[in-house]
Design a protein around this motif. Structure first.
Motif, PDB file in Angstrom:
ATOM      1  N   VAL A 231       0.825  -1.205   0.000  1.00 42.23           N
ATOM      2  CA  VAL A 231       0.000   0.000   0.000  1.00 42.23           C
ATOM      3  C   VAL A 231       0.863   1.262   0.000  1.00 42.23           C
ATOM      4  CG1 VAL A 231      -1.604   1.369   1.394  1.00 42.23           C
ATOM      5  CG2 VAL A 231      -2.046  -1.055   1.020  1.00 42.23           C
ATOM      6  N   THR A 232       1.964   1.241   0.742  1.00 38.79           N
ATOM      7  CA  THR A 232       2.825   2.427   0.833  1.00 38.79           C
ATOM      8  C   THR A 232       3.882   2.453  -0.265  1.00 38.79           C
ATOM      9  OG1 THR A 232       4.401   1.351   2.345  1.00 38.79           O
ATOM     10  CG2 THR A 232       2.539   2.513   3.331  1.00 38.79           C
ATOM     11  N   GLN A 233       3.782   1.516  -1.185  1.00 39.95           N
ATOM     12  CA  GLN A 233       4.777   1.400  -2.260  1.00 39.95           C
ATOM     13  C   GLN A 233       6.185   1.286  -1.672  1.00 39.95           C
ATOM     14  OE1 GLN A 233       4.173   4.546  -5.134  1.00 39.95           O
ATOM     15  NE2 GLN A 233       2.080   3.904  -5.575  1.00 39.95           N
ATOM     16  N   LYS A 234       6.263   0.577  -0.559  1.00 37.02           N
ATOM     17  CA  LYS A 234       7.531   0.269   0.117  1.00 37.02           C
ATOM     18  C   LYS A 234       8.282   1.511   0.588  1.00 37.02           C
ATOM     19  CE  LYS A 234       7.947  -4.192  -2.173  1.00 37.02           C
ATOM     20  NZ  LYS A 234       8.787  -5.119  -2.965  1.00 37.02           N
ATOM     21  N   LYS A 235       7.531   2.580   0.884  1.00 37.45           N
ATOM     22  CA  LYS A 235       8.171   3.779   1.435  1.00 37.45           C
ATOM     23  C   LYS A 235       8.459   3.621   2.929  1.00 37.45           C
ATOM     24  CE  LYS A 235       6.393   7.110  -1.914  1.00 37.45           C
ATOM     25  NZ  LYS A 235       5.654   8.375  -2.125  1.00 37.45           N
ATOM     26  N   TYR A 236       7.864   2.581   3.542  1.00 39.26           N
ATOM     27  CA  TYR A 236       8.128   2.275   4.945  1.00 39.26           C
ATOM     28  C   TYR A 236       8.777   0.908   5.054  1.00 39.26           C
ATOM     29  CZ  TYR A 236       5.383   6.187   6.779  1.00 39.26           C
ATOM     30  OH  TYR A 236       4.923   7.425   7.100  1.00 39.26           O
ATOM     31  N   GLU A 237       9.450   0.691   6.163  1.00 41.10           N
ATOM     32  CA  GLU A 237       9.973  -0.625   6.479  1.00 41.10           C
ATOM     33  C   GLU A 237       9.430  -1.060   7.833  1.00 41.10           C
ATOM     34  OE1 GLU A 237      14.212  -0.589   6.950  1.00 41.10           O
ATOM     35  OE2 GLU A 237      14.212   1.470   7.701  1.00 41.10           O
ATOM     36  N   ILE A 238       9.233  -2.355   8.005  1.00 38.26           N
ATOM     37  CA  ILE A 238       8.749  -2.911   9.263  1.00 38.26           C
ATOM     38  C   ILE A 238       9.943  -3.085  10.186  1.00 38.26           C
ATOM     39  CG2 ILE A 238       7.459  -4.774  10.346  1.00 38.26           C
ATOM     40  CD1 ILE A 238       5.850  -3.296   8.236  1.00 38.26           C
ATOM     41  N   ILE A 239       9.866  -2.535  11.383  1.00 41.31           N
ATOM     42  CA  ILE A 239      11.014  -2.607  12.296  1.00 41.31           C
ATOM     43  C   ILE A 239      10.678  -3.308  13.601  1.00 41.31           C
ATOM     44  CG2 ILE A 239      12.038  -0.504  11.355  1.00 41.31           C
ATOM     45  CD1 ILE A 239      11.049   0.913  13.921  1.00 41.31           C
TER      46      ILE A 239
ATOM     47  N   ARG B 252       9.915   5.219   8.116  1.00 44.09           N
ATOM     48  CA  ARG B 252      10.141   5.617   6.726  1.00 44.09           C
ATOM     49  C   ARG B 252      11.541   5.201   6.282  1.00 44.09           C
ATOM     50  NH1 ARG B 252       7.447   9.220   3.542  1.00 44.09           N
ATOM     51  NH2 ARG B 252       6.192   9.840   5.327  1.00 44.09           N
ATOM     52  N   LYS B 253      11.609   4.599   5.094  1.00 40.96           N
ATOM     53  CA  LYS B 253      12.899   4.153   4.556  1.00 40.96           C
ATOM     54  C   LYS B 253      13.717   5.336   4.066  1.00 40.96           C
ATOM     55  CE  LYS B 253      13.130   0.467   2.054  1.00 40.96           C
ATOM     56  NZ  LYS B 253      12.936  -0.545   0.975  1.00 40.96           N
ATOM     57  N   ASN B 254      15.021   5.181   4.150  1.00 39.17           N
ATOM     58  CA  ASN B 254      15.962   6.175   3.613  1.00 39.17           C
ATOM     59  C   ASN B 254      15.690   7.572   4.148  1.00 39.17           C
ATOM     60  OD1 ASN B 254      17.044   4.087   1.955  1.00 39.17           O
ATOM     61  ND2 ASN B 254      15.413   4.452   0.460  1.00 39.17           N
ATOM     62  N   SER B 255      15.405   7.654   5.441  1.00 39.40           N
ATOM     63  CA  SER B 255      15.110   8.945   6.076  1.00 39.40           C
ATOM     64  C   SER B 255      15.956   9.117   7.319  1.00 39.40           C
ATOM     65  CB  SER B 255      13.620   9.029   6.448  1.00 39.40           C
ATOM     66  OG  SER B 255      13.365  10.187   7.208  1.00 39.40           O
TER      67      SER B 255
ATOM     68  N   THR C 212      -6.776   4.680   4.663  1.00 34.41           N
ATOM     69  CA  THR C 212      -5.997   5.035   5.845  1.00 34.41           C
ATOM     70  C   THR C 212      -4.845   5.958   5.461  1.00 34.41           C
ATOM     71  OG1 THR C 212      -4.380   3.226   5.680  1.00 34.41           O
ATOM     72  CG2 THR C 212      -6.503   2.727   6.759  1.00 34.41           C
ATOM     73  N   PHE C 213      -4.151   6.450   6.466  1.00 33.75           N
ATOM     74  CA  PHE C 213      -3.015   7.337   6.210  1.00 33.75           C
ATOM     75  C   PHE C 213      -1.922   6.611   5.425  1.00 33.75           C
ATOM     76  CE2 PHE C 213      -1.238   5.060   9.764  1.00 33.75           C
ATOM     77  CZ  PHE C 213       0.126   5.100   9.554  1.00 33.75           C
ATOM     78  N   LEU C 214      -1.874   5.288   5.493  1.00 33.95           N
ATOM     79  CA  LEU C 214      -0.851   4.531   4.789  1.00 33.95           C
ATOM     80  C   LEU C 214      -0.960   4.725   3.283  1.00 33.95           C
ATOM     81  CD1 LEU C 214      -1.120   1.225   6.839  1.00 33.95           C
ATOM     82  CD2 LEU C 214       0.833   2.795   6.836  1.00 33.95           C
ATOM     83  N   TYR C 215      -2.179   4.706   2.777  1.00 38.81           N
ATOM     84  CA  TYR C 215      -2.394   4.875   1.343  1.00 38.81           C
ATOM     85  C   TYR C 215      -2.086   6.311   0.920  1.00 38.81           C
ATOM     86  CZ  TYR C 215      -4.688   4.821  -3.230  1.00 38.81           C
ATOM     87  OH  TYR C 215      -4.951   4.914  -4.560  1.00 38.81           O
ATOM     88  N   GLN C 216      -2.379   7.271   1.795  1.00 32.20           N
ATOM     89  CA  GLN C 216      -2.138   8.678   1.457  1.00 32.20           C
ATOM     90  C   GLN C 216      -0.652   8.946   1.246  1.00 32.20           C
ATOM     91  OE1 GLN C 216      -4.009  11.043   4.474  1.00 32.20           O
ATOM     92  NE2 GLN C 216      -6.070  10.547   3.769  1.00 32.20           N
ATOM     93  N   VAL C 217       0.196   8.147   1.885  1.00 30.64           N
ATOM     94  CA  VAL C 217       1.634   8.284   1.672  1.00 30.64           C
ATOM     95  C   VAL C 217       1.985   8.079   0.208  1.00 30.64           C
ATOM     96  CG1 VAL C 217       3.871   7.185   2.138  1.00 30.64           C
ATOM     97  CG2 VAL C 217       2.276   7.617   4.006  1.00 30.64           C
ATOM     98  N   ALA C 218       1.264   7.137  -0.431  1.00 33.26           N
ATOM     99  CA  ALA C 218       1.578   6.798  -1.813  1.00 33.26           C
ATOM    100  C   ALA C 218       0.669   7.484  -2.827  1.00 33.26           C
ATOM    101  CB  ALA C 218       1.479   5.278  -1.996  1.00 33.26           C
TER     102      ALA C 218
END
Length: 201
Positions: A16-24, A45-48, A139-145
């Motif tokens: 959904v986030t187009q992999k802009k986040y990573e699970i930690i 957020r990845k690469n941040s 959800t906010f997750l989709y809005q990221v993408a």
């Protein structure tokens, strides 16, 4: 179960986030403070350079069936949410979200009512007959993408920035554009960090 487990949900989040986040999530202590019907995922957020972590709680009551005490189960979930919120750092408990699946017998109106209450955290409730993919897309997750979806929801913010620019000279067109992009891309403490960290002359 409508939330089939961490692996399934984690995969959906990444898609959904187009992999802009990573699970930690790797902290076992959450298991000791939440009820059996809840599991916790944390994302970053990845690469941040931002250290902001978003904590997502998934509560699945879909198989308990409707009974006179189902709201007690709901209260137990909210108690778990409160305990997780207490366990998080002050800067992290702002970014706390509850995703819920209720028994099929619970009507849409009740789902909407629960979603509308923002006590403790932001809530999203899976509606009757709603697909998981459709659920996450509101959800906010989709809005990221999805820039289009986010812009539609931020129209009041954009209007406020324009009005502020009419009153204060420092709110130039360039700054308004920059802030619009920040509101579009970030939320919670990530957004606060970006706005506070910005130099205003």
């Amino acid at each position: 179960m409508k939330f089939e487990g961490k692996d399934q949900i984690a995969s959906l989040i990444l898609n959904v986030t187009q992999k802009k986040y990573e699970i930690i999530t790797d902290e076992k202590y959450f298991d000791d403070i939440v009820s059996d019907s809840i599991f916790v995922l944390q994302i970053k957020r990845k690469n941040s350079q931002s250290k902001t972590i978003k904590t997502l709680l998934f509560a699945d009551l879909s198989e308990i069936g409707i009974h006179k005490d189902w709201k007690k189960d709901l209260k137990d979930i909210m108690l778990s949410v409160a305990m997780v919120k207490e366990a998080l750092f002050d800067t992290e408990n702002i970014d706390l979200y509850l995703f819920m699946a209720l028994p099929d017998e619970i009507g849409r109106e009740e789902c909407v009512r629960i979603e509308a209450t923002e006590q403790l955290c932001r809530k999203y409730v899976l509606m009757p007959d709603e697909k998981l993919s459709d659920f996450f897309e509101r959800t906010f997750l989709y809005q990221v993408a999805s820039e289009k979806s986010a812009i539609h929801g931020l129209e009041p913010v954009y209007n406020a920035l324009s009005k502020t620019g009419m009153v204060y000279n420092w709110m130039s067109q360039d700054i308004q554009k920059e802030w619009r992009m920040l509101f579009l891309e970030y939320s919670g403490m990530e957004l606060v960090e970006k706005l506070i960290g910005r130099d205003v002359n």
